[in-house]
Design a protein around this motif. Structure first.
Motif, PDB file in Angstrom:
ATOM      1  N   ASP A   1      49.934 -18.807 -35.934  1.00 52.86           N
ATOM      2  CA  ASP A   1      49.329 -20.107 -36.220  1.00 52.86           C
ATOM      3  C   ASP A   1      47.821 -19.878 -36.230  1.00 52.86           C
ATOM      4  O   ASP A   1      47.113 -20.142 -35.256  1.00 52.86           O
ATOM      5  CB  ASP A   1      49.722 -21.127 -35.152  1.00 52.86           C
ATOM      6  CG  ASP A   1      49.170 -22.520 -35.438  1.00 52.86           C
ATOM      7  OD1 ASP A   1      48.361 -22.667 -36.384  1.00 52.86           O
ATOM      8  OD2 ASP A   1      49.546 -23.460 -34.714  1.00 52.86           O
ATOM      9  N   TRP A   2      47.335 -19.376 -37.370  1.00 53.58           N
ATOM     10  CA  TRP A   2      45.962 -18.884 -37.420  1.00 53.58           C
ATOM     11  C   TRP A   2      44.926 -19.989 -37.260  1.00 53.58           C
ATOM     12  O   TRP A   2      43.915 -19.805 -36.567  1.00 53.58           O
ATOM     13  CB  TRP A   2      45.737 -18.118 -38.725  1.00 53.58           C
ATOM     14  CG  TRP A   2      46.762 -17.068 -38.974  1.00 53.58           C
ATOM     15  CD1 TRP A   2      47.669 -17.019 -39.985  1.00 53.58           C
ATOM     16  CD2 TRP A   2      47.006 -15.885 -38.187  1.00 53.58           C
ATOM     17  NE1 TRP A   2      48.463 -15.897 -39.902  1.00 53.58           N
ATOM     18  CE2 TRP A   2      48.074 -15.183 -38.801  1.00 53.58           C
ATOM     19  CE3 TRP A   2      46.434 -15.355 -37.043  1.00 53.58           C
ATOM     20  CZ2 TRP A   2      48.574 -13.986 -38.294  1.00 53.58           C
ATOM     21  CZ3 TRP A   2      46.926 -14.164 -36.534  1.00 53.58           C
ATOM     22  CH2 TRP A   2      47.978 -13.492 -37.159  1.00 53.58           C
ATOM     23  N   THR A   3      45.147 -21.133 -37.900  1.00 52.43           N
ATOM     24  CA  THR A   3      44.172 -22.214 -37.763  1.00 52.43           C
ATOM     25  C   THR A   3      44.261 -22.849 -36.375  1.00 52.43           C
ATOM     26  O   THR A   3      43.237 -23.266 -35.826  1.00 52.43           O
ATOM     27  CB  THR A   3      44.383 -23.282 -38.850  1.00 52.43           C
ATOM     28  OG1 THR A   3      45.768 -23.670 -38.885  1.00 52.43           O
ATOM     29  CG2 THR A   3      43.986 -22.739 -40.219  1.00 52.43           C
ATOM     30  N   GLY A   4      45.464 -22.929 -35.808  1.00 53.73           N
ATOM     31  CA  GLY A   4      45.585 -23.431 -34.440  1.00 53.73           C
ATOM     32  C   GLY A   4      44.847 -22.539 -33.464  1.00 53.73           C
ATOM     33  O   GLY A   4      44.156 -23.013 -32.555  1.00 53.73           O
ATOM     34  N   ALA A   5      44.987 -21.220 -33.649  1.00 52.90           N
ATOM     35  CA  ALA A   5      44.266 -20.278 -32.794  1.00 52.90           C
ATOM     36  C   ALA A   5      42.761 -20.397 -32.999  1.00 52.90           C
ATOM     37  O   ALA A   5      41.985 -20.352 -32.033  1.00 52.90           O
ATOM     38  CB  ALA A   5      44.733 -18.853 -33.091  1.00 52.90           C
ATOM     39  N   ALA A   6      42.337 -20.544 -34.242  1.00 51.06           N
ATOM     40  CA  ALA A   6      40.912 -20.679 -34.524  1.00 51.06           C
ATOM     41  C   ALA A   6      40.331 -21.910 -33.840  1.00 51.06           C
ATOM     42  O   ALA A   6      39.240 -21.861 -33.251  1.00 51.06           O
ATOM     43  CB  ALA A   6      40.682 -20.749 -36.034  1.00 51.06           C
TER      44      ALA A   6
END
Length: 669
Positions: A162-167
């Motif tokens: 979940d790249w945007t969640g992590a960002a």
């Protein structure tokens, strides 16, 4: 492992410090079994506590004995557990935390207790990421605990892809700096288009990053235009970390000195066994060249192309041939690319038509010429598609070198991304037992394991595979993988027991939701009817069949489309209907009316190589930038590999039909 309150139990404490706490605080631990925790390697901010864990345990005992203050007692114990975790003494931390979980804590300590338990079990194979995330919800409203929880959430979300969640979580946990902005920027770039679209609507924290991404994607091919756009961006987002610490790649893209190619050396095999291959690519290059020349304004000089036949030339001879050129297209053969790539003079832009360090292809493959090749004649897989797993094997490219290949593994990886991102859970992979199809199966499986790795916490995800050599082994493999053979056996057993003929239809496995095919066009035409015949009609759902361009041949009669009904496949835009190059296609068909499907793809390869060359510096500086090409939507990743994102089509009513973007299209890299 279930991390719910009712299941977090622990063995009788043997640690002296913990025993003192429990005795002094009136807590009686239950004697139940517990598995030892793993050492946590979570990189999250730590809290500064001056005391040692042992002194905090003593304070906890005193708080209870002197004042019966459970809140203060538990606060000291949480401090002690926190310090044990920071010192990687997980067993001691576990004893305290699970004791508190068992006995229960007051509301003001519950958020911190759950956070420390999530920290303890982060990375543990038996604790799912979803359980860990549930322990971190709700977030603390402010302060150090909120920051630490967000940092832990970021590591878990990154593991879940979940790249945007992590960002977003990193943005809310890390102090603004060059390093933190680069970290968030990398995650935003790694996200899928759908993830960025969802974040645009839901995350105010990421909107400046997303705006910068869109700006780089739309203006990145023009350094001057990007520079002007950044001035306005910095005015709008003045004071924001992404403006204060602008990502280095964006700055580099805006500061590029634009230089159009004037003299280009092209390295191709133009004679011998590979002469037809090289000549077809040359024809694509020349078509793009003449299109560009026809659009020149008065006084503008056309590019000068110098074609060099690479047949039987050594690396030294090739280097001598391109001496003095700043722009080079080719070579095509892998060994030639490897022979010159580390010896290219500084300032020379090399667009190689293959990748280095590729896995060697086997003999007797079907090349793109459609002929069966003997062991001493390389197929196109040995030439333009011999890419192996480029993500791991490709050496780091210099700032002047990019690698453009029609790698079959790339299509397999795209299929894995599509299958995963669209929620398919149990695909069956069917592949012919030859080198190139086995390479595609390996690429798909590797990517599938990577994407699903977070669900299995590091364990291998079971993937059903079928490998075949002929129609008989294909039919047997399909029926076995779908459990149709077992269904036949069950029917026979019941008939024997009741001594009566049963008019039943065998049922297939209900969990199978997709079939992935890596096979030749002829093999796929045999396979698709077998799959349809093996699927049970009772659940009212169809199981889609997915293939790559190597399963599609446009030279046969329409009978092939009947046998490929409902097959979804990836292919170059150039090969699909209603593309944007109809004039070029008409001209190409008039000049080369008998050109095969595979040679048409090579022609498109040449066109794209010519059009890509002048944009190579900007695209290497800014991976967000894309070029709409005949062979796909082109971008260049951080390894210097040209990435082709292919559209998806389906065979319907004996014709090829494009599928719309979004759910039906293969996601970008």
């Amino acid at each position: 492992m279930n991390l719910s309150a009712g299941c977090l139990r622990f063995s009788q404490l043997t640690l002296i410090a913990s025993a003192l706490v429990l005795a002094g605080c009136g807590s009686t631990p239950k004697t139940v079994q517990s598995r030892a925790p793993v050492e946590s390697n979570t990189q999250v901010p730590v809290v500064n506590i001056d005391d040692s864990p042992e002194s905090l345990i003593k304070k906890a005992r005193s708080a209870w004995e002197d004042n019966h203050d459970a809140v203060q007692r538990n606060r000291y114990l949480l401090d002690a557990a926190d310090l044990y975790l920071q010192k990687n003494e997980s067993t001691k931390a576990q004893a305290i935390l699970l004791s508190l979980k068992e006995d229960g804590v007051e509301e003001e300590n519950r958020l911190r207790l759950n956070f420390l338990i999530a920290t303890l079990y982060n990375g543990d194979d038996a604790a799912s990421d979803d359980e860990l995330l549930s322990l971190l919800s709700p977030l603390a409203t402010a302060g150090d605990l909120k920051r630490r929880k967000q940092a832990l959430r970021a590591t878990i979300l990154e593991r879940k892809h979940d790249w945007t969640g992590a960002a977003e979580a990193y943005a809310e946990s890390l102090e603004p700096s060059v390093q933190s902005v680069e970290k968030i920027w990398a995650l935003v770039n790694h996200a899928t288009p759908s993830q960025r679209q969802q974040a645009q609507a839901s995350s105010a924290t990421l909107r400046p990053y997303l705006a910068l991404y869109d700006l780089a994607a739309t203006e990145g091919l023009s350094p001057a235009g990007l520079s002007r756009a950044l001035v306005q961006f910095n005015q709008v987002y003045r004071g924001h970390p992404v403006s204060e610490y602008m990502p280095a790649s964006v700055v580099a893209g805006a500061e590029l000195r634009t230089e159009q190619p004037r003299e280009v050396a092209v390295l191709l095999p133009l004679s011998g066994k590979l002469g037809a291959t090289g000549t077809t690519i040359k024809e694509g290059l020349l078509s793009a060249y003449y299109d560009q020349a026809s659009a020149l304004r008065a006084g503008e000089q056309p590019v000068s192309l110098n074609f060099i036949d690479t047949r039987n030339k050594t690396a030294d001879e090739l280097l001598n041939a391109i001496h003095g050129y700043k722009w080079v297209i080719g070579p095509l053969l892998k060994e030639n690319v490897e022979g010159i790539m580390h010896r290219i003079p500084a300032g020379t832009h090399l667009l190689a038509l293959n990748r280095a360090d590729a896995v060697a292809a086997g003999d007797n493959l079907q090349g793109l010429t459609g002929n069966t090749l003997t062991s001493d004649v390389p197929s196109l897989a040995d030439i333009t598609e011999q890419a192996g797993n480029a993500l791991n094997l490709q050496p780091a490219a210099t700032s002047q070198q990019a690698f453009f290949a029609l790698a079959p593994e790339d299509e397999a990886t795209q299929l894995a991304d599509y299958i995963y991102q669209n929620g398919f859970k149990a695909p069956i992979v069917v592949s012919a037992q030859n080198s190139i199809n086995q390479r595609m199966e390996t690429a798909f499986t590797t990517r599938w394991q990577e994407l699903n790795g977070n669900k299995a916490q590091g364990k291998q995800v079971k993937l059903t595979t079928v490998q075949f050599t002929d129609s008989n082994s294909l039919r047997e493999g399909i029926t076995q993988s779908l459990d149709v053979a077992q269904s036949h056996d069950r029917i026979k057993q019941i008939e024997y027991m009741v001594n009566e003929k049963l008019y039943n239809v065998p049922r297939n496995r209900r969990d199978v939701d997709a079939i992935i095919v890596f096979a030749s066009p002829e093999q796929t035409e045999l396979l698709n009817p077998m799959v349809e015949a093996s699927l049970s009609p009772f659940n009212g759902q169809t199981v889609p069949v997915f293939a790559t361009s190597r399963s599609i041949e446009y030279d046969d009669t329409k009978n092939q489309w009947r046998d490929l009904q409902n097959v979804r496949f990836l292919d170059m835009p150039w090969m699909l209907p209603q593309h944007q190059w109809q004039t070029l296609q008409s001209r190409s068909e008039n000049l080369w009316p008998q050109r095969s499907t595979q040679m048409s793809r090579l022609f498109a390869f040449g066109v794209d190589a010519y059009n890509l060359l002048p944009h190579m510096p900007s695209m290497m500086a800014l991976p967000q930038t894309q070029l709409s090409g005949l062979t796909g939507t082109l971008s260049i990743n951080t390894q210097g590999d040209v990435v082709r994102t292919l559209p998806q089509a389906v065979i319907s009513n004996e014709a090829v039909q494009m599928l719309s973007s979004g759910k039906a299209a293969v996601p970008g890299h």
